[in-house]
Each structure stands twice: as C-alpha cells, then as structure tokens.
Design a protein around this motif. Sequence first.
Motif, short mmCIF file in Angstrom:
data_model
loop_
_atom_site.label_atom_id
_atom_site.label_comp_id
_atom_site.label_asym_id
_atom_site.label_seq_id
_atom_site.Cartn_x
_atom_site.Cartn_y
_atom_site.Cartn_z
N PRO A 315 -13.03 -3.94 1.05
CA PRO A 315 -13.13 -5.41 0.98
C PRO A 315 -12.09 -6.13 1.83
CG PRO A 315 -11.95 -4.58 -0.93
CD PRO A 315 -12.40 -3.37 -0.15
N LEU A 316 -11.22 -5.37 2.51
CA LEU A 316 -10.14 -5.97 3.26
C LEU A 316 -10.50 -6.14 4.73
CD1 LEU A 316 -7.08 -6.83 3.51
CD2 LEU A 316 -6.63 -4.41 4.05
N ILE A 365 -3.00 -4.89 -3.17
CA ILE A 365 -4.36 -5.03 -3.66
C ILE A 365 -4.59 -3.86 -4.61
CG2 ILE A 365 -6.79 -5.16 -3.03
CD1 ILE A 365 -5.88 -6.07 -0.26
N PRO A 366 -4.61 -4.11 -5.92
CA PRO A 366 -4.64 -3.02 -6.90
C PRO A 366 -5.74 -2.00 -6.63
CG PRO A 366 -4.31 -5.12 -7.99
CD PRO A 366 -4.62 -5.43 -6.56
N ARG A 370 -1.15 -1.25 -0.39
CA ARG A 370 -0.02 -2.16 -0.32
C ARG A 370 0.17 -2.54 1.14
NH1 ARG A 370 3.35 0.79 -2.41
NH2 ARG A 370 4.59 1.50 -0.63
N LEU A 371 0.41 -3.79 1.41
CA LEU A 371 0.47 -4.31 2.78
C LEU A 371 1.84 -4.90 3.05
CD1 LEU A 371 -2.31 -6.43 4.44
CD2 LEU A 371 0.06 -7.18 4.53
N LEU A 392 -2.01 3.37 1.46
CA LEU A 392 -3.18 3.52 0.61
C LEU A 392 -2.77 3.95 -0.80
CD1 LEU A 392 -5.74 5.25 3.02
CD2 LEU A 392 -5.20 2.82 2.73
N LEU A 393 -3.44 3.40 -1.79
CA LEU A 393 -3.16 3.70 -3.19
C LEU A 393 -4.25 4.56 -3.80
CD1 LEU A 393 -1.97 0.12 -4.28
CD2 LEU A 393 -0.60 2.04 -3.44
#
Length: 416
Positions: A315-316, A365-366, A370-371, A392-393
């Motif tokens: 979605p990013l 973004i859960p 993380r940006l 990336l998470l």
Amino acid sequence: MRPILPVGAATALAVASAILSVPTSAQAAVAERAPAAKVKTEFAMKATGYGTRVQGGAVPVQSGTTAYQTIGCTNKAGLSRRNDVAAVTLPGLGQVDGVRTRVNTFTNKKKGRTSVVSQHDVARVKLGPLVLRGVSSKATVWHDKDGFHKKVETSLLGVRADGQTFPVPTPNVPITIPGLATIYLGDQNGYANKQGAYAAGNAIKVVLQPSDTVVRIAHSAAKMNRGVKSGRFRGQAHGTQVDALDENVKSGPLPLSYMPCQGTGGKVREKSVAGVDLAGQIVVGAVRNRQMGQQNQNKATGFTESTIAGIKLGPLEINAIKARANVTRFRDGRVKRNANGTTIGEIVVDGEAQAIPPIGQALEIPGLLRLEAGIVEKSKRGIKVTALRLTLLDGTGATINLGNARMEIKPAGGKK
C-alpha cells in the motif's frame, strides 16, 4: 584467505622461487627504479593487480582474488607496493603457488616521463590435472613529451595435463584440452588519448569444462589521467541497495556510478536505468545518477547524486526520492560538505499522503515497514547521504536504502 602449505609444498615453493627469479620478457621491459623521495605530479594515477579470480560455473561467483594489491587515486610518483603469497588453495579447483604482485608509480625528470606500472607473476597454477607454469602480466601507462602511452605484456611458460605437454596458446588462438579446459592468452584492453591512458591485462583466462567456471590468472591494470591540481575525488552514487539477515536476500548497489579520481572536468556525467529489480521486494521506477567534479589551484568541488522516480511496496508509494552529496575542498585545507538537494517528494499509504519524518525520526507502518528519511554521515573529508531507508517488519530483517550518494575530496598531495 589463509595460505595453506599441503604435502610437497617445499618442492612447489622451490619451483616458484626458481621461476620468479628469472625475468620474463614482460618483466624485463620498461625497467625503471622508484625514486628515493615521493614526488608530486600533475597526474591522477591508479594501479591494481591480483593473482587469480574465479567466477561462475559450479564455483561460487564471489570466490575473491589472491595476492591483491593496489595503489589508489594518487598524484605521487615514487610509490611502491607489493603482495606475495607462497601458496593458496582455490576451493574445489586446485592450488596456486608463488603469487607475486608489484604496483609502482615512477617519475624520471631527465626524460620528462611519469609512469604507472602493475605487474603480476604466478609461478604455478594447478587446476586438477591441468598445470600452468610461469604466468606473468604487466600493464604500463606513461606520459612523456609525446603524450600518453600504454602497453600490456603477458606470457606463459608451459602447459601440462595428465603428464602431457601442450603448446602455449598465442594471442587470439586459444588451445582446448578436450573434456578439461580452454586456455586463452593475452586478454587485454585499454586506451591512450590526450587526456590519459589505461592498460589492463589478464595473462591467462581458463574456462573449465564442463562447469564453465572461468579462472583469470595474473591480472594487472594501470591508469593515468590529467587534472589533479588541488584535490583527489572519491565518490559514488547508486539508486538502491538491499541487505538482510538472510544472505539470500541481497541486491545492489544498482545502478552504480563512480567519481573519477581527478573529477569530471566540470562536466555532469549521467547514468540511467528504466527500472530496478529488487528480487521481488519492491517495484522501483526509473533511476538516474549524476556526478560532477572540477578543480583549479585554489579549490576542488563536486557532487554525486541519485534520483529515483518512485517506488511501490504494497500500500506504500513514494515519489521523487533524491540523495545529493556536495563537497568543496579549499587550498588551505578547509572542507565544506552538505546534503543540500536531498529531497523526498511524497509519501502515500493507502491513497493518503503522509508527513515526511524529520531527520533522526522514523515513520512506522505497522506490520509493513519503518521509514527513515535523510540519513547523513559526515566525515573529515566528505559526506555520505541516504535519502530514504526502509526496514521491513516482515521478519526478514531486510533494509532497503533508496537514493544513495557519497563524496569526499582528499588533499592533492597524497595524504590519506
């Protein structure tokens, strides 16, 4: 890689010593001595050499180089470096004995000649039943009253396989030992023009059968350009790089642009690609790298820059990512460096615009990533900039650096 001396190493080293003590035609040519004192010149000079490098086929691509040695960007004549290795194994292939590298810069004021020489000698290479003896390459570039020149010399003393002697290959006429290997002599390239000269050669290239593994033996390279007046440039730019805890998740740096040692003469150089494949991690649009370096007697200044049109990850969406590293070095030693021009156009998640995080802070973004924006690392002589870092998470631990630029300018005199 740690040198390994297998059974019979003493005999191998005796052979190596005997071979290396007898100069080949390549070793004897262009005989010069390095001066006792180091001397500044107007040229940017580089030299590299190594004994063997293995690529492709059944052998890992990154099998490294043996007896590697280099003189990096310098304008000093009188430098001399060496690297000797008695014996080293090539994993899964064989052994190399008596590996010797010499890289030098010279000047002869009486003759008005400045030279860069890279020479590499290998006493013996054993690849299974194949044995190559007395492999040598020498790359020389020089400048005199007639301009820039180049020369590459290569030689091979003998070829044996399964106890049988084979003829030595000649330029453009390789020899093939059925079921074992094809051996090429004198793989070389280079140029000489009004601005500089470059010479490089691999004494021998061996393509092993049936794996198609390529072994390059006795590599030498030398380069010289005009233009060092007040600084020596070092820098690069690349659009993307992926690193992860899992060694299989790696990509880049892509595309990669290097800043020439002497700069670009004030011209902006560009390299572009339509898109970058990050092994399914992320969709990346067009990437463009730019660089410029110029200098006079008073200062050296330049920049490196990498711009990404846009990226998409789930979605990013992020548009107009640009990293820029700017450095100026003055005659008195002062260095100014900054990341001016580093920007991010827009961050959108599920169709909604997001605030770009300030330097030193992160946007998370859960469950996705993380940006971090505008990561800047300053050093004594330059600066390194990453426009955007995504972590990336998803459990892989992957980090994706987008928009990367690095630039530094060292003193012209050759200090580190």
